[in-house]
Motif scaffolding. Sequence first.
Motif, PDB file in Angstrom:
ATOM      1  N   GLU A   4      35.662  21.689  53.969  1.00 26.91           N
ATOM      2  CA  GLU A   4      35.675  22.879  53.113  1.00 26.91           C
ATOM      3  C   GLU A   4      34.298  23.557  53.158  1.00 26.91           C
ATOM      4  OE1 GLU A   4      36.244  22.219  48.934  1.00 26.91           O
ATOM      5  OE2 GLU A   4      34.422  21.045  48.717  1.00 26.91           O
ATOM      6  N   ALA A   5      34.316  24.868  52.898  1.00 19.12           N
ATOM      7  CA  ALA A   5      33.074  25.632  52.883  1.00 19.12           C
ATOM      8  C   ALA A   5      32.520  25.665  51.464  1.00 19.12           C
ATOM      9  CB  ALA A   5      33.341  27.047  53.367  1.00 19.12           C
ATOM     10  N   ILE A   7      29.706  27.995  49.326  1.00 22.38           N
ATOM     11  CA  ILE A   7      28.963  29.249  49.492  1.00 22.38           C
ATOM     12  C   ILE A   7      28.240  29.616  48.202  1.00 22.38           C
ATOM     13  CG2 ILE A   7      29.186  31.726  50.039  1.00 22.38           C
ATOM     14  CD1 ILE A   7      32.064  30.776  51.233  1.00 22.38           C
ATOM     15  N   ARG A 158      34.207  29.167  47.638  1.00 21.87           N
ATOM     16  CA  ARG A 158      34.817  28.278  48.629  1.00 21.87           C
ATOM     17  C   ARG A 158      35.400  28.980  49.849  1.00 21.87           C
ATOM     18  NH1 ARG A 158      32.067  25.573  46.500  1.00 21.87           N
ATOM     19  NH2 ARG A 158      32.374  23.726  45.197  1.00 21.87           N
ATOM     20  N   SER A 159      35.433  30.313  49.844  1.00 17.15           N
ATOM     21  CA  SER A 159      36.011  30.995  51.009  1.00 17.15           C
ATOM     22  C   SER A 159      35.446  32.398  51.136  1.00 17.15           C
ATOM     23  CB  SER A 159      37.541  31.081  50.867  1.00 17.15           C
ATOM     24  OG  SER A 159      37.872  31.966  49.817  1.00 17.15           O
ATOM     25  N   VAL A 195      25.643  29.245  53.183  1.00 17.23           N
ATOM     26  CA  VAL A 195      26.919  28.574  53.416  1.00 17.23           C
ATOM     27  C   VAL A 195      26.710  27.234  54.118  1.00 17.23           C
ATOM     28  CG1 VAL A 195      27.266  30.068  55.445  1.00 17.23           C
ATOM     29  CG2 VAL A 195      29.201  28.791  54.545  1.00 17.23           C
ATOM     30  N   VAL A 197      29.146  23.384  55.097  1.00 20.25           N
ATOM     31  CA  VAL A 197      30.490  22.786  55.092  1.00 20.25           C
ATOM     32  C   VAL A 197      30.360  21.297  54.772  1.00 20.25           C
ATOM     33  CG1 VAL A 197      31.504  24.452  56.694  1.00 20.25           C
ATOM     34  CG2 VAL A 197      30.458  22.372  57.602  1.00 20.25           C
ATOM     35  N   LEU A 224      31.236  35.414  56.992  1.00 23.44           N
ATOM     36  CA  LEU A 224      31.734  34.096  56.589  1.00 23.44           C
ATOM     37  C   LEU A 224      32.955  33.686  57.403  1.00 23.44           C
ATOM     38  CD1 LEU A 224      31.220  34.346  52.737  1.00 23.44           C
ATOM     39  CD2 LEU A 224      30.217  32.607  54.229  1.00 23.44           C
ATOM     40  N   GLU A 227      31.263  32.406  60.416  1.00 26.91           N
ATOM     41  CA  GLU A 227      30.320  31.294  60.258  1.00 26.91           C
ATOM     42  C   GLU A 227      30.989  29.986  59.815  1.00 26.91           C
ATOM     43  OE1 GLU A 227      27.350  31.030  61.240  1.00 26.91           O
ATOM     44  OE2 GLU A 227      26.592  29.261  60.163  1.00 26.91           O
ATOM     45  N   ILE A 228      31.980  30.070  58.939  1.00 28.02           N
ATOM     46  CA  ILE A 228      32.622  28.837  58.448  1.00 28.02           C
ATOM     47  C   ILE A 228      33.289  28.066  59.606  1.00 28.02           C
ATOM     48  CG2 ILE A 228      34.385  27.887  56.893  1.00 28.02           C
ATOM     49  CD1 ILE A 228      33.648  30.256  54.967  1.00 28.02           C
ATOM     50  N   GLN A 231      30.612  26.463  61.848  1.00 28.43           N
ATOM     51  CA  GLN A 231      30.008  25.220  61.336  1.00 28.43           C
ATOM     52  C   GLN A 231      30.983  24.050  61.430  1.00 28.43           C
ATOM     53  OE1 GLN A 231      28.061  25.505  57.525  1.00 28.43           O
ATOM     54  NE2 GLN A 231      27.019  27.414  58.029  1.00 28.43           N
TER      55      GLN A 231
END
Length: 482
Positions: A4-5, A7, A158-159, A195, A197, A224, A227-228, A231
């Motif tokens: 999970e991200a 942020i 989270r997103s 951010v 993870v 994001l 990037e999410i 990662q």
Amino acid sequence: MDYEAVIGLETHVQLKTKSKMWCGCANGFGAVPNSQVCPVCLGLPGVLPVANEEALRLTVLAGLLLGCEIPAFAKFDRKNYFYPDMPKNYQISQYDRPLALGGEVEFEFEGGISRVRITRAHLEEDVGKSSHFERHSGVDFNRAGVPLLEIVSEPDLRSADMAYEYLNALKDILIYGGVSDCDMEKGMVRCDVNVSVRPRGAEELGAKIEIKNLNSFSGVRRALEHEIPRQIGVVRSGGRLSQETRRWDDAAGITEVMRTKEMAHDYRYFPDPDLMPLEPSEAWLMEVRWRVVELPLARKQRFMREHRLPTGDAEVFKNDVELGNYFERVTGRSRNPKAVANWVINNLRARLAESGTTLAELKFPEAGIAELVEAVDAGRVSSKMAQEVFGEMFASGEGPEAIIRRRGLAQVSDTGALESLCDRAMAENPRSVADYRAGKTAALNHLKGQVMKLSQGKANPNLVGEILARKLQDPANSPDTP
Ligand code: ADP
Ligand code: MG
Ligand code: ZN
């Protein structure tokens, strides 16, 4: 393994003051480069900053709107670094004693209410703006020294979508409070996105990666969205992430490394000796508290609760405060808020837009729409005719009852008159009568249409329907057996 991200956002917002933070230069966008500058905001030697009191008030107001605590003691610090757009070689900011601490932003997300905690909000100054040309670069110092509010969130997001909704909610709050116009086109809001993870369910945070200086909310979301997965890809393939600062390349749709932890700046913060600490008095705070307004989400929820409006209508009145206030004044005189909302949103708003008029310029009395709703509800005028009445009301300013009377638009609800119109329609349309009696009930609508036509649209359609149904079910009325 599922990841999970996590942020956290640092949002910079230009405050809505007339002048800059430490001098009397105008705080305005779009002037000729370097035309709104003076020795103070150019950082020339020997000058002294004088704090803009309205900027202090707006910062505390923002804090109150976000539910922050306003500490009894705050101060300004120098953040030292060299960059061409910052002529003093330090930015005046707040380090360990900001003007606002704690707080939260509440917003609608995925069908529920989400809460993101605010770490702090502090006041600093904006820097100049660099432009890079083919063979040289230029700096415009008009922006240098513009008051800038930085709002730091806890890592509660989270997103990408959640970050986007948080930013919009924050922007709405600041606009409502008159803290900032938050005009993105004018660069009034800029974000740093942090951010990391981690395996879903883990407590510990992953290595924080900061993406610097995004100037639109959609840019934050896109960065994001890129990037999410990047990662997660790195850790899935056995790689390690470490703390670094990246830059978002909007055209290419990728982030790239700017500096790693080893290259991190040491800002050597220290208290600014030119500025007094801030110890707001109770009277001063009281003055700011008076400026606290109802928050956008609270307003929307109140419109749904008090006026029983659906979420869509309440959203319109949340986004257009003037229109919502007008609705509230009108609906105070009506028993049918939903109908008032329909007129305000579907008719009034459209007319205002197409004629380029404002609510303040409306010619008809404030009770107008309430009276019109009442006339429709009481069956005095058909909804179709009411449209005409509204058009005339808007153009001339005359009240609805007067227009209905003068133009003879009143709906015919006199049963005697309607009975004879129904008889006539049935006599002239024996086919429909026969169809209806043969079980084709849709034929009733045709007959109803005929009656409406005979009445030039003035017959009360509900009564006509009732009368026709009664007559059709009574064989004595059959045109075949006179
Ligand atoms: P710095 O001192 O480098 O500015 P902070 O700890 O003050 O870092 O945090 C800055 C922002 O980064 C805050 O919005 C915070 O919520 C967020 N943040 C901190 N650690 C993480 C992490 N591991 N992952 C994502 N965001 C983080
Ligand atoms: Mg930071
Ligand atoms: Zn100046």
